[in-house]
Design a protein around this motif. Structure first.
Motif, PDB file in Angstrom:
ATOM      1  N   ASP A   1       0.828  -1.197   0.000  1.00  9.98           N
ATOM      2  CA  ASP A   1       0.000   0.000   0.000  1.00  9.98           C
ATOM      3  C   ASP A   1       0.874   1.264   0.000  1.00  9.98           C
ATOM      4  O   ASP A   1       0.659   2.215   0.749  1.00  9.98           O
ATOM      5  N   HIS A   2       1.893   1.199  -0.839  1.00 11.06           N
ATOM      6  CA  HIS A   2       2.789   2.346  -0.988  1.00 11.06           C
ATOM      7  C   HIS A   2       3.190   2.409  -2.454  1.00 11.06           C
ATOM      8  O   HIS A   2       3.857   1.496  -2.950  1.00 11.06           O
ATOM      9  N   HIS A   3       2.790   3.458  -3.136  1.00 10.41           N
ATOM     10  CA  HIS A   3       2.808   3.463  -4.593  1.00 10.41           C
ATOM     11  C   HIS A   3       3.749   4.511  -5.167  1.00 10.41           C
ATOM     12  O   HIS A   3       3.811   5.634  -4.658  1.00 10.41           O
TER      13      HIS A   3
ATOM     14  N   THR B   1       7.617   9.304  -2.587  1.00 10.75           N
ATOM     15  CA  THR B   1       7.345  10.250  -1.512  1.00 10.75           C
ATOM     16  C   THR B   1       6.157   9.708  -0.736  1.00 10.75           C
ATOM     17  O   THR B   1       5.451   8.823  -1.220  1.00 10.75           O
ATOM     18  N   THR B   2       5.956  10.204   0.452  1.00  9.72           N
ATOM     19  CA  THR B   2       4.849   9.723   1.287  1.00  9.72           C
ATOM     20  C   THR B   2       3.895  10.874   1.540  1.00  9.72           C
ATOM     21  O   THR B   2       4.222  11.816   2.268  1.00  9.72           O
ATOM     22  N   HIS B   3       2.744  10.795   0.907  1.00 15.01           N
ATOM     23  CA  HIS B   3       1.775  11.890   1.022  1.00 15.01           C
ATOM     24  C   HIS B   3       1.376  12.084   2.483  1.00 15.01           C
ATOM     25  O   HIS B   3       1.268  13.206   2.956  1.00 15.01           O
ATOM     26  N   ASP B   4       1.167  10.943   3.151  1.00 15.42           N
ATOM     27  CA  ASP B   4       0.727  11.003   4.548  1.00 15.42           C
ATOM     28  C   ASP B   4       1.735  11.732   5.440  1.00 15.42           C
ATOM     29  O   ASP B   4       1.361  12.287   6.473  1.00 15.42           O
TER      30      ASP B   4
HETATM   31  C1  LIG Z   1      -5.436   5.403   1.528  1.00 18.64           C
HETATM   32  C2  LIG Z   1      -4.087   4.814   1.200  1.00 18.64           C
HETATM   33  O1  LIG Z   1      -3.718   3.866   2.142  1.00 18.64           O
HETATM   34  C3  LIG Z   1      -3.031   5.883   1.152  1.00 18.64           C
HETATM   35  O2  LIG Z   1      -3.421   6.871   0.246  1.00 18.64           O
HETATM   36  C4  LIG Z   1      -1.666   5.340   0.792  1.00 18.64           C
HETATM   37  C5  LIG Z   1      -1.623   4.675  -0.557  1.00 18.64           C
HETATM   38  N1  LIG Z   1      -0.331   4.747  -1.218  1.00 18.64           N
HETATM   39  C6  LIG Z   1       0.566   5.662  -0.899  1.00 18.64           C
HETATM   40  N2  LIG Z   1       1.680   5.790  -1.598  1.00 18.64           N
HETATM   41  C7  LIG Z   1       2.576   6.722  -1.327  1.00 18.64           C
HETATM   42  N3  LIG Z   1       3.684   6.814  -2.076  1.00 18.64           N
HETATM   43  N4  LIG Z   1       2.402   7.564  -0.313  1.00 18.64           N
HETATM   44  C8  LIG Z   1       1.324   7.521   0.474  1.00 18.64           C
HETATM   45  O3  LIG Z   1       1.200   8.312   1.410  1.00 18.64           O
HETATM   46  C9  LIG Z   1       0.349   6.530   0.200  1.00 18.64           C
HETATM   47  N5  LIG Z   1      -0.733   6.413   0.935  1.00 18.64           N
END
Ligand SMILES: C[C@H](O)[C@H](O)[C@H]1CNC2=NC(N)=NC(=O)C2=N1
Length: 99
Positions: free
Chosen positions: A57-59, A74-77
């Motif tokens: 779950d990291h794209h 990068t990590t959006h969260d």
């Molecule tokens: C809802 C879902 O779990 C989030 O949006 C995940 C999905 N994949 C993600 N991928 C990346 N690269 N960063 C994230 O913060 C991220 N968050």
């Protein structure tokens, strides 16, 4: 679920162990460009990364033209770089063609 952004020191240490990767200008992501023999090889690689990324779950953010794949992690969260980016970069390095 939130995840911590790496500190400047953690980021520098991680980059020291990821020679193929560069810090994006804004410091919030790492980038690597890979070249393959042809589109088939490039897309095969992308497929393997995609399956692993989905499991984690990291794209990746990425761009492909023919045999070239540009990857941004990068990590959006975290609004920046996290250990999850470093871990995915290591997976990618493990299946990337020799430079
Ligand atoms: C809802 C879902 O779990 C989030 O949006 C995940 C999905 N994949 C993600 N991928 C990346 N690269 N960063 C994230 O913060 C991220 N968050």
């Amino acid at each position: 679920m939130s995840i911590a952004r790496l500190t400047d020191a953690e980021r520098a240490a991680a980059l020291g162990t990821l020679p193929g990767w560069n810090l994006r200008e804004d410091g919030l992501a790492i980038v690597r460009t890979l070249k393959f023999g042809d589109f088939n090889e490039a897309f095969g690689f992308m497929t393997r990364v995609a399956i692993e990324a989905d499991k984690r779950d990291h794209h990746p953010e990425w761009f492909n033209v023919y045999n070239r794949v540009e990857i941004t992690l990068t990590t959006h969260d975290a609004e920046g770089l996290s250990e999850r980016d470093v871990a995915l970069a290591r997976f990618i390095d493990g299946i990337a063609p020799a430079a």
